[in-house]
Design a protein around this motif. Structure first.
Motif, PDB file in Angstrom:
ATOM      1  N   UNK A 118      76.691 -50.901 -67.401  1.00  9.63           N
ATOM      2  CA  UNK A 118      76.322 -52.263 -67.054  1.00  9.63           C
ATOM      3  C   UNK A 118      75.748 -52.325 -65.643  1.00  9.63           C
ATOM      4  N   UNK A 119      76.377 -51.620 -64.712  1.00  5.33           N
ATOM      5  CA  UNK A 119      75.850 -51.551 -63.342  1.00  5.33           C
ATOM      6  C   UNK A 119      74.446 -50.967 -63.350  1.00  5.33           C
ATOM      7  N   UNK A 120      74.241 -49.912 -64.129  1.00  2.46           N
ATOM      8  CA  UNK A 120      72.927 -49.275 -64.209  1.00  2.46           C
ATOM      9  C   UNK A 120      71.892 -50.219 -64.806  1.00  2.46           C
ATOM     10  N   UNK A 121      72.256 -50.932 -65.864  1.00  4.58           N
ATOM     11  CA  UNK A 121      71.331 -51.875 -66.493  1.00  4.58           C
ATOM     12  C   UNK A 121      70.970 -53.004 -65.535  1.00  4.58           C
ATOM     13  N   UNK A 122      71.950 -53.538 -64.831  1.00  5.45           N
ATOM     14  CA  UNK A 122      71.687 -54.619 -63.878  1.00  5.45           C
ATOM     15  C   UNK A 122      70.747 -54.140 -62.777  1.00  5.45           C
ATOM     16  N   UNK A 123      70.989 -52.953 -62.250  1.00  5.20           N
ATOM     17  CA  UNK A 123      70.087 -52.416 -61.241  1.00  5.20           C
ATOM     18  C   UNK A 123      68.684 -52.216 -61.766  1.00  5.20           C
ATOM     19  N   UNK A 124      68.556 -51.711 -62.991  1.00  2.00           N
ATOM     20  CA  UNK A 124      67.234 -51.517 -63.571  1.00  2.00           C
ATOM     21  C   UNK A 124      66.491 -52.818 -63.800  1.00  2.00           C
ATOM     22  N   UNK A 168      71.343 -57.296 -74.311  1.00  2.00           N
ATOM     23  CA  UNK A 168      70.589 -58.197 -75.180  1.00  2.00           C
ATOM     24  C   UNK A 168      69.675 -59.107 -74.367  1.00  2.00           C
ATOM     25  N   UNK A 169      70.206 -59.711 -73.316  1.00  2.00           N
ATOM     26  CA  UNK A 169      69.399 -60.602 -72.483  1.00  2.00           C
ATOM     27  C   UNK A 169      68.274 -59.840 -71.787  1.00  2.00           C
ATOM     28  N   UNK A 170      68.591 -58.652 -71.275  1.00  2.00           N
ATOM     29  CA  UNK A 170      67.569 -57.872 -70.585  1.00  2.00           C
ATOM     30  C   UNK A 170      66.429 -57.457 -71.495  1.00  2.00           C
ATOM     31  N   UNK A 171      66.748 -56.999 -72.693  1.00  2.00           N
ATOM     32  CA  UNK A 171      65.694 -56.635 -73.640  1.00  2.00           C
ATOM     33  C   UNK A 171      64.897 -57.870 -74.063  1.00  2.00           C
ATOM     34  N   UNK A 172      65.564 -59.022 -74.179  1.00  2.00           N
ATOM     35  CA  UNK A 172      64.847 -60.248 -74.483  1.00  2.00           C
ATOM     36  C   UNK A 172      63.866 -60.608 -73.384  1.00  2.00           C
ATOM     37  N   UNK A 173      64.276 -60.426 -72.115  1.00  2.00           N
ATOM     38  CA  UNK A 173      63.363 -60.705 -71.009  1.00  2.00           C
ATOM     39  C   UNK A 173      62.175 -59.750 -71.016  1.00  2.00           C
ATOM     40  N   UNK A 174      62.408 -58.509 -71.422  1.00  2.00           N
ATOM     41  CA  UNK A 174      61.324 -57.526 -71.464  1.00  2.00           C
ATOM     42  C   UNK A 174      60.302 -57.824 -72.554  1.00  2.00           C
ATOM     43  N   UNK A 175      60.685 -58.647 -73.525  1.00  2.00           N
ATOM     44  CA  UNK A 175      59.699 -59.058 -74.522  1.00  2.00           C
ATOM     45  C   UNK A 175      58.544 -59.825 -73.882  1.00  2.00           C
ATOM     46  N   UNK A 191      54.669 -53.517 -76.754  1.00  2.00           N
ATOM     47  CA  UNK A 191      55.722 -52.588 -77.152  1.00  2.00           C
ATOM     48  C   UNK A 191      56.758 -53.302 -78.020  1.00  2.00           C
ATOM     49  N   UNK A 192      57.270 -52.569 -79.011  1.00  2.00           N
ATOM     50  CA  UNK A 192      58.312 -53.114 -79.879  1.00  2.00           C
ATOM     51  C   UNK A 192      59.704 -52.636 -79.464  1.00  2.00           C
ATOM     52  N   UNK A 193      59.781 -51.811 -78.411  1.00  2.00           N
ATOM     53  CA  UNK A 193      61.087 -51.304 -77.996  1.00  2.00           C
ATOM     54  C   UNK A 193      62.026 -52.396 -77.497  1.00  2.00           C
ATOM     55  N   UNK A 194      61.551 -53.403 -76.752  1.00  2.00           N
ATOM     56  CA  UNK A 194      62.494 -54.455 -76.341  1.00  2.00           C
ATOM     57  C   UNK A 194      63.160 -55.159 -77.511  1.00  2.00           C
TER      58      UNK A 194
END
Length: 434
Positions: A118-124, A168-175, A191-194
């Motif tokens: 989670x820390x890594x995802x937030x930083x990314x 989930x929220x981060x991948x949604x934002x990347x859409x 990209x369809x990865x998000x």
């Protein structure tokens, strides 16, 4: 919402040697509070011990089950079938115990790994949407939040739920905002990865915590609808993704109902799940609390990030809030993810302090740009947020210092009551360093 000032700053500035190494160092320091002394104190008797015991029984062949499959499909506790939660956390804990032995460290390892990710995802996410300084601030703020550190070290389901929530929220934002050079406005080239990431996190969350894992994707859909981003909604493919995300949990439900009829025919699993979901919300289940119970937990548990959030109507004009929603700003999505758990569980009768854990990652992402703006130029304002009122430099230093002291004291009190008193000594110095 485009961030031209960030791109211009990145493209027009010279590369600073060692900055990447500095960010890696910040990340490892942020992990220290989660891992320091993780296995040197006994399991919490009410929650951790129950989860660890259920996982332990999965590894023991003689527990009254007809086969090895039944031990993993039908978790047991105190000789009875224990189906109050989906089995993913039990499976991960059992796997950890099988690899490392039946110790406190092995029991807490899956939760600590989930919190570290989670820390890594937030930083990314902060790096992707705001910048390197914001990424360092987000990681630092998250690593000293009392709720995040305390719950992230417990052998229960909440740490993994928090990872699935922000994932989930981060991948949604990347859409909406992708860094690829291709035209993300064209569904044929985007990209369809998000979208895949959204549904992967939902699938893991459903198998770990149940229906609550669907809430963040509902926030993503609402965020996209408010912004009228039809292209992103199409790429999300809700009509395909949601059924597929439910498949792993439904497979386990089918196997559990099937095997339960043979192993314990007198147990009605639907009554158990109704009690856990509906009765707890209605007030006839476990952990009844007054409606305001989570509000002080929210404020104290997300300190010091709570002091840095841009408040609509005070720091940010309402016109900017409306513009952020229209532009599908990730900041607006973080705000929705921050408030949703508190609002939802305030309406429910059954409450626990750990229920605010999903808010922590979003709280760090909201506060990071404000803190980074002060660290960068001494003013609590950025072109993106356009804050009207800054935060004094001395106030920031005092708040961050007080956070370390507060968290250390809180953990010492926690350990003194529930664990061995000496365990807190391993937690104070990582807090101060972070």
């Amino acid at each position: 919402m485009r961030l031209p000032e960030r791109n211009a700053r990145r493209n027009g500035s010279t590369r600073v040697p060692g900055r990447g190494l500095a960010l890696i160092a910040v990340l490892f320091v942020a992990w220290l509070p989660l891992w320091a002394g993780l296995g040197d104190h006994p399991l919490h008797q009410r929650s951790e011990a129950r989860y660890a015991r259920v996982a332990q029984l999965m590894l023991e062949p003689d527990v009254g089950h007809a086969s090895a499959i039944d031990r993993w499909v039908l978790p047991r506790h105190d000789g009875d079938v224990h189906l109050t939660k989906p089995p993913l956390t039990y499976w991960l804990t059992a796997g950890s115990m099988a690899a490392l032995g039946q110790t406190e460290l092995a029991a807490r390892l899956p939760a600590a790994l989930a919190a570290s990710l989670t820390v890594l995802v937030v930083g990314g996410l902060a790096w992707r949407f705001y910048g390197k300084m914001e990424a360092a601030c987000a990681v630092a703020l998250l690593s000293v939040m009392p709720v995040f550190v305390v719950v992230g070290r417990l052998a229960i389901t909440d740490a993994l739920l928090g990872l699935c929530w922000i994932g989930t929220l981060g991948c949604g934002a990347l859409l909406v905002q992708e860094r690829e050079t291709k035209d993300v406005g064209d569904p044929a080239t985007a990209s369809h990865w998000p979208a895949f990431g959204v549904w992967l996190f939902v699938a893991v969350g459903l198998l770990n915590k149940g229906p609550i894992a669907v809430l963040p994707v509902g926030l993503v859909i609402g965020w996209l609808v408010l912004a009228k981003r039809r292209d992103a909604l199409r790429r999300l493919r809700v009509w395909i993704g949601l059924p597929l995300a439910c498949v792993p949990a439904l497979v386990w439900v089918g196997l559990a109902v099937w095997r339960l009829s043979a192993v314990s025919p007198g147990v009605n699993v639907w009554d158990v799940w109704w009690y856990e979901i509906v009765d707890r919300a209605a007030g006839t289940g476990d952990h009844p609390r007054p409606w305001w119970f989570l509000l002080p937990v929210f404020v104290a548990g997300l300190f010091p990030a709570v002091t840095q959030w841009p408040v609509p109507g005070w720091h940010v004009p309402w016109s900017r809030v409306q513009a952020a929603l229209r532009d599908a700003s990730p900041t607006a999505l973080w705000a929705m993810g921050l408030l949703a758990p508190v609002v939802l569980f305030t309406l429910f009768s059954g409450k626990l302090m750990s229920y605010v854990l999903p808010s922590t990652a979003c709280g760090a992402l909201l506060a990071a740009p404000v803190l980074a703006a002060w660290l960068r130029d001494g003013r609590g304002a950025t072109n993106t947020l356009r804050l009207k009122h800054g935060v004094g430099g001395l106030g920031v230093v005092v708040l961050l210092t007080a956070a370390a002291v507060l968290i250390g004291a809180s953990l010492m009190a926690w350990d003194a009551v529930r664990f061995e008193p000496y365990a807190s000594a391993w937690l104070v110095w990582p807090m101060g360093l972070a």
